[in-house]
Scaffold this active site. Structure first.
Site, PDB file in Angstrom:
ATOM      1  N   SER A  55       0.817  -1.226   0.000  1.00 48.18           N
ATOM      2  CA  SER A  55       0.000   0.000   0.000  1.00 48.18           C
ATOM      3  C   SER A  55       0.843   1.264   0.000  1.00 48.18           C
ATOM      4  O   SER A  55       0.402   2.303  -0.511  1.00 48.18           O
ATOM      5  CB  SER A  55      -0.933   0.009   1.215  1.00 48.18           C
ATOM      6  OG  SER A  55      -0.190  -0.043   2.420  1.00 48.18           O
ATOM      7  N   ASN A 114       4.081  -5.722   5.844  1.00 45.51           N
ATOM      8  CA  ASN A 114       2.868  -6.479   6.134  1.00 45.51           C
ATOM      9  C   ASN A 114       3.156  -7.894   6.621  1.00 45.51           C
ATOM     10  O   ASN A 114       2.307  -8.507   7.273  1.00 45.51           O
ATOM     11  CB  ASN A 114       1.950  -6.522   4.902  1.00 45.51           C
ATOM     12  CG  ASN A 114       1.353  -5.175   4.599  1.00 45.51           C
ATOM     13  OD1 ASN A 114       1.023  -4.407   5.491  1.00 45.51           O
ATOM     14  ND2 ASN A 114       1.230  -4.857   3.316  1.00 45.51           N
ATOM     15  N   HIS A 208       1.656   5.019   6.665  1.00 42.53           N
ATOM     16  CA  HIS A 208       1.498   5.446   5.282  1.00 42.53           C
ATOM     17  C   HIS A 208       1.925   6.908   5.124  1.00 42.53           C
ATOM     18  O   HIS A 208       1.693   7.723   6.005  1.00 42.53           O
ATOM     19  CB  HIS A 208       0.063   5.254   4.820  1.00 42.53           C
ATOM     20  CG  HIS A 208      -0.381   3.828   4.854  1.00 42.53           C
ATOM     21  ND1 HIS A 208      -1.031   3.288   5.938  1.00 42.53           N
ATOM     22  CD2 HIS A 208      -0.242   2.838   3.942  1.00 42.53           C
ATOM     23  CE1 HIS A 208      -1.293   2.013   5.696  1.00 42.53           C
ATOM     24  NE2 HIS A 208      -0.818   1.712   4.493  1.00 42.53           N
TER      25      HIS A 208
END
Length: 237
Positions: A55, A114, A208
């Site tokens: 992401s 992740n 992020h």
């Protein structure tokens, strides 16, 4: 001269091998994968640089969209990021169309967070997964030069996971230190304040990136990409 790498990934006794076993995803992630395949087919023979990851890489199409346009316009680049991906998902994607026919010259790779955050793989397993990603990428695209980034730091301040990330990053640096096809390029420190904290201006959720965070990423890698393509900005305008 570019030479191929041959790395034997040895499983630790505690690991189940899932970080290096190609694994498909379903739902929106599979839809995103299929969309990437369509874009790849549209750009056959026109791609110089690919960004591969999860992401944080996909975010070049979100918070990083303006930076992508201004910083990478000089390159013929594609974004191959899919949110939530782990190392095993990249391995599956390499076998199912994400690289078919584009023959990139440079691949910017950042993966692994992740594997820690979702499934809590061990440091050994995450390291093995990333090494396998690089190995398989080069086997699939022998011409490619890999710009392997460190796993970015996460969390508002000092925490145990950062220590695990650092261990993996250090092992990756040692593994690829003298490899002329893979450049290990750590930039995670660019997102941390002097007191060790991560500002919400850089990472709003401490994971992020914001637009400012993507600008720091771009500023760091553009000279590296230019050098790896063996061209100068003046020639590429």
């Amino acid at each position: 001269m570019i030479t191929s790498i041959f790395i034997v990934v040895c499983m630790t006794q505690a690991g189940d091998g899932s970080a290096i076993t190609p694994t498909a995803r379903e739902g929106w992630a599979l839809a995103r994968h299929n969309h990437i395949n369509e874009v790849v087919q549209e750009h056959k023979g026109q791609v110089e640089v690919v960004f591969i990851g999860d992401s944080i890489t996909q975010g070049w199409e979100g918070a990083g969209a303006k930076v992508w346009k201004t910083s990478f316009k000089k390159f013929r680049s594609l974004n191959l990021g899919i949110g939530g991906d782990r190392t095993e998902h990249l391995l599956w994607r390499f076998d199912h169309g994400n690289l078919d026919g584009i023959e990139p010259q440079v691949a910017v790779v950042m993966i692994g967070t992740n594997n820690f955050g979702y499934r809590q793989d061990s440091t050994e397993e995450v390291y093995e997964g990333i090494v396998e990603v690089v190995k398989k990428l080069i086997e699939s695209e022998p011409q490619v030069k890999v710009l392997l980034l460190d796993i970015f730091p996460r969390g508002a301040s000092f925490n145990g996971m950062r220590g695990e990330l650092l261990q993996v990053n250090q092992a990756l640096q040692a593994t690829f230190n003298k490899n002329d096809q893979v450049t290990y390029f750590p930039i995670g420190h660019l997102f941390i304040d002097p007191d060790g904290s991560i500002s919400k201006e850089i990472m709003p959720d401490q994971l992020h990136l914001s637009e400012l965070g993507y600008q720091r990423w771009a500023d760091a890698v553009v000279p590296q990409i230019t050098s790896m393509l063996d061209r100068t900005d003046s020639l590429r305008k």
